[in-house]
Design a protein around this motif. Structure first.
Motif, PDB file in Angstrom:
ATOM      1  N   VAL A  42       0.870  -1.324  -0.075  1.00  0.00           N
ATOM      2  CA  VAL A  42      -0.013  -0.005  -0.192  1.00  0.00           C
ATOM      3  C   VAL A  42       0.867   1.199  -0.117  1.00  0.00           C
ATOM      4  O   VAL A  42       0.369   2.277  -0.512  1.00  0.00           O
ATOM      5  N   ASN A  43       1.951   1.013   0.563  1.00  0.00           N
ATOM      6  CA  ASN A  43       3.001   2.346   0.742  1.00  0.00           C
ATOM      7  C   ASN A  43       3.769   2.547  -0.564  1.00  0.00           C
ATOM      8  O   ASN A  43       3.886   3.958  -1.034  1.00  0.00           O
ATOM      9  N   THR A  44       4.316   1.753  -1.089  1.00  0.00           N
ATOM     10  CA  THR A  44       5.005   1.825  -2.278  1.00  0.00           C
ATOM     11  C   THR A  44       4.191   1.540  -3.828  1.00  0.00           C
ATOM     12  O   THR A  44       4.782   2.205  -4.731  1.00  0.00           O
ATOM     13  N   GLY A  45       3.261   0.852  -3.517  1.00  0.00           N
ATOM     14  CA  GLY A  45       2.622   0.394  -4.876  1.00  0.00           C
ATOM     15  C   GLY A  45       3.011  -0.617  -5.503  1.00  0.00           C
ATOM     16  O   GLY A  45       2.535  -1.041  -6.617  1.00  0.00           O
ATOM     17  N   ALA A  46       4.283  -1.258  -5.052  1.00  0.00           N
ATOM     18  CA  ALA A  46       4.569  -2.437  -5.621  1.00  0.00           C
ATOM     19  C   ALA A  46       3.766  -3.577  -5.686  1.00  0.00           C
ATOM     20  O   ALA A  46       3.190  -3.765  -4.473  1.00  0.00           O
ATOM     21  N   THR A  47       3.654  -4.472  -6.606  1.00  0.00           N
ATOM     22  CA  THR A  47       2.566  -5.386  -6.734  1.00  0.00           C
ATOM     23  C   THR A  47       3.180  -6.579  -7.241  1.00  0.00           C
ATOM     24  O   THR A  47       3.882  -6.672  -8.147  1.00  0.00           O
ATOM     25  N   LEU A  48       2.797  -7.847  -6.328  1.00  0.00           N
ATOM     26  CA  LEU A  48       3.151  -9.172  -6.740  1.00  0.00           C
ATOM     27  C   LEU A  48       1.730  -9.706  -7.501  1.00  0.00           C
ATOM     28  O   LEU A  48       0.901  -9.755  -6.571  1.00  0.00           O
ATOM     29  N   THR A  49       1.992 -10.222  -8.592  1.00  0.00           N
ATOM     30  CA  THR A  49       0.824 -10.787  -9.235  1.00  0.00           C
ATOM     31  C   THR A  49       1.239 -12.158  -9.475  1.00  0.00           C
ATOM     32  O   THR A  49       2.248 -12.410 -10.323  1.00  0.00           O
ATOM     33  N   CYS A  50       0.180 -13.282  -9.155  1.00  0.00           N
ATOM     34  CA  CYS A  50       0.154 -14.447  -9.244  1.00  0.00           C
ATOM     35  C   CYS A  50      -0.893 -14.708 -10.475  1.00  0.00           C
ATOM     36  O   CYS A  50      -1.862 -14.133 -10.276  1.00  0.00           O
ATOM     37  N   SER A  51      -0.628 -15.402 -11.438  1.00  0.00           N
ATOM     38  CA  SER A  51      -1.366 -15.778 -12.361  1.00  0.00           C
ATOM     39  C   SER A  51      -2.856 -16.720 -12.002  1.00  0.00           C
ATOM     40  O   SER A  51      -3.809 -16.309 -12.312  1.00  0.00           O
ATOM     41  N   SER A  52      -2.500 -17.449 -10.925  1.00  0.00           N
ATOM     42  CA  SER A  52      -3.728 -18.026 -10.366  1.00  0.00           C
ATOM     43  C   SER A  52      -3.208 -18.535  -8.877  1.00  0.00           C
ATOM     44  O   SER A  52      -2.030 -18.480  -8.479  1.00  0.00           O
ATOM     45  N   SER A  53      -4.177 -18.800  -7.959  1.00  0.00           N
ATOM     46  CA  SER A  53      -3.891 -19.591  -6.697  1.00  0.00           C
ATOM     47  C   SER A  53      -5.238 -20.602  -6.455  1.00  0.00           C
ATOM     48  O   SER A  53      -6.152 -20.224  -6.872  1.00  0.00           O
ATOM     49  N   THR A  54      -4.920 -21.565  -5.730  1.00  0.00           N
ATOM     50  CA  THR A  54      -5.915 -22.578  -5.268  1.00  0.00           C
ATOM     51  C   THR A  54      -5.907 -22.719  -3.689  1.00  0.00           C
ATOM     52  O   THR A  54      -4.566 -22.460  -3.146  1.00  0.00           O
ATOM     53  N   THR A  55      -6.716 -23.099  -3.116  1.00  0.00           N
ATOM     54  CA  THR A  55      -6.940 -23.702  -1.618  1.00  0.00           C
ATOM     55  C   THR A  55      -7.634 -24.658  -1.554  1.00  0.00           C
ATOM     56  O   THR A  55      -8.408 -25.165  -2.415  1.00  0.00           O
ATOM     57  N   ASN A  56      -7.262 -25.745  -0.357  1.00  0.00           N
ATOM     58  CA  ASN A  56      -8.106 -26.619  -0.213  1.00  0.00           C
ATOM     59  C   ASN A  56      -8.536 -26.528   1.168  1.00  0.00           C
ATOM     60  O   ASN A  56      -7.980 -25.879   2.172  1.00  0.00           O
ATOM     61  N   ALA A  57      -9.908 -26.627   1.664  1.00  0.00           N
ATOM     62  CA  ALA A  57     -10.596 -26.289   2.797  1.00  0.00           C
ATOM     63  C   ALA A  57     -11.291 -27.430   3.386  1.00  0.00           C
ATOM     64  O   ALA A  57     -12.050 -28.112   2.395  1.00  0.00           O
ATOM     65  N   THR A  58     -11.967 -27.229   4.519  1.00  0.00           N
ATOM     66  CA  THR A  58     -12.910 -28.266   5.145  1.00  0.00           C
ATOM     67  C   THR A  58     -13.920 -27.222   5.556  1.00  0.00           C
ATOM     68  O   THR A  58     -13.641 -26.387   6.453  1.00  0.00           O
ATOM     69  N   VAL A  59     -15.264 -27.254   5.087  1.00  0.00           N
ATOM     70  CA  VAL A  59     -16.080 -26.527   5.616  1.00  0.00           C
ATOM     71  C   VAL A  59     -17.288 -27.317   6.441  1.00  0.00           C
ATOM     72  O   VAL A  59     -17.469 -28.425   6.108  1.00  0.00           O
ATOM     73  N   GLN A  60     -17.739 -26.705   7.681  1.00  0.00           N
ATOM     74  CA  GLN A  60     -18.797 -27.286   8.535  1.00  0.00           C
ATOM     75  C   GLN A  60     -20.051 -27.649   7.805  1.00  0.00           C
ATOM     76  O   GLN A  60     -20.329 -27.072   6.763  1.00  0.00           O
ATOM     77  N   SER A  61     -20.715 -28.289   8.310  1.00  0.00           N
ATOM     78  CA  SER A  61     -22.011 -28.877   7.730  1.00  0.00           C
ATOM     79  C   SER A  61     -23.000 -29.135   8.777  1.00  0.00           C
ATOM     80  O   SER A  61     -22.806 -29.083   9.942  1.00  0.00           O
ATOM     81  N   GLY A  62     -24.500 -28.660   7.985  1.00  0.00           N
ATOM     82  CA  GLY A  62     -25.475 -28.595   8.964  1.00  0.00           C
ATOM     83  C   GLY A  62     -26.016 -27.233   9.489  1.00  0.00           C
ATOM     84  O   GLY A  62     -25.956 -26.380   8.887  1.00  0.00           O
ATOM     85  N   SER A  63     -26.982 -27.211  10.399  1.00  0.00           N
ATOM     86  CA  SER A  63     -27.493 -26.045  10.778  1.00  0.00           C
ATOM     87  C   SER A  63     -27.364 -25.623  12.394  1.00  0.00           C
ATOM     88  O   SER A  63     -26.634 -26.522  13.005  1.00  0.00           O
TER      89      SER A  63
END
Length: 194
Positions: A42-63
């Motif tokens: 945010v201070n310098t404006g330098a940007t690291l750009t990745c062509s893509s990214s992936t995640t694996n997650a576990t999501v809770q289920s139910g109410s």
């Protein structure tokens, strides 16, 4: 795409409101895939750009779910990342355990935070770590999950870079950084709250 909570004792002079509850279907293992993913100083404006990214997650289920750690990201990978002048960078995450916490719901969109974020950046003559507001605390970003598009969008938050070595002044320890990505989840999840 993780949390610390502070509790404060208060004296209640009226009946407390009921906490929001959440319903998730189907829950379970999920993969998130994003196209262009950026980390910007945010201070310098330098940007690291990745062509893509992936995640694996576990999501809770139910109410009747509390919304706390409604999903836990267990793996994150960033592909073909380049910084200023086309310099290639590696982004690594150790012991990933980002937590998605649901805070509010409106018209099919859940808003919350992705907490417990840490990462390491490394490239030619430049390396740094990513965390929160100090060099020893993990960071957090804001996020929204949209049922209609089954997309988790992350941005904002309190991420900073630390332990900067080299980098030609493009990154400086203590600089705030913004992380932006849109992860399409598979299988699709539906998250609702009354």
């Amino acid at each position: 795409m993780v949390a610390a909570a502070a509790a404060t004792a208060v004296v209640c002079v009226s009946p407390p409101a009921f906490a929001a509850t959440w319903t998730v279907t189907p829950g379970g293992a999920v993969t998130g895939t994003a196209g262009t993913t950026t980390l910007k100083d945010v201070n310098t404006g330098a940007t690291l750009t990745c062509s893509s990214s992936t995640t694996n997650a576990t999501v809770q289920s139910g109410s009747g779910l509390s919304g706390t750690a409604i999903a836990t990201v267990t793996n994150a990978s960033f592909n073909s990342c380049k910084g200023p002048l086309g310099i290639r960078f590696n982004v690594t995450n150790n012991a990933v355990s980002y937590q998605l916490n649901a805070n509010s719901y409106s018209a099919g969109v859940t808003s919350g935070t992705l907490d417990n974020i840490t990462a390491t950046l490394s490239g030619p003559l430049c390396s740094a770590s990513v965390g929160g507001t100090t060099s020893t605390t993990p960071g957090s970003v804001t996020g929204t999950y949209t049922n209609a598009t089954h997309t988790l969008s992350v941005s904002g938050g309190n991420l900073h870079v630390w332990n900067v070595s080299g980098c030609f002044g493009l990154l400086n320890s203590g600089d705030a950084v913004s992380y932006t990505a849109n992860y399409v989840l598979s299988p699709a999840m539906t998250i609702t709250s009354p």
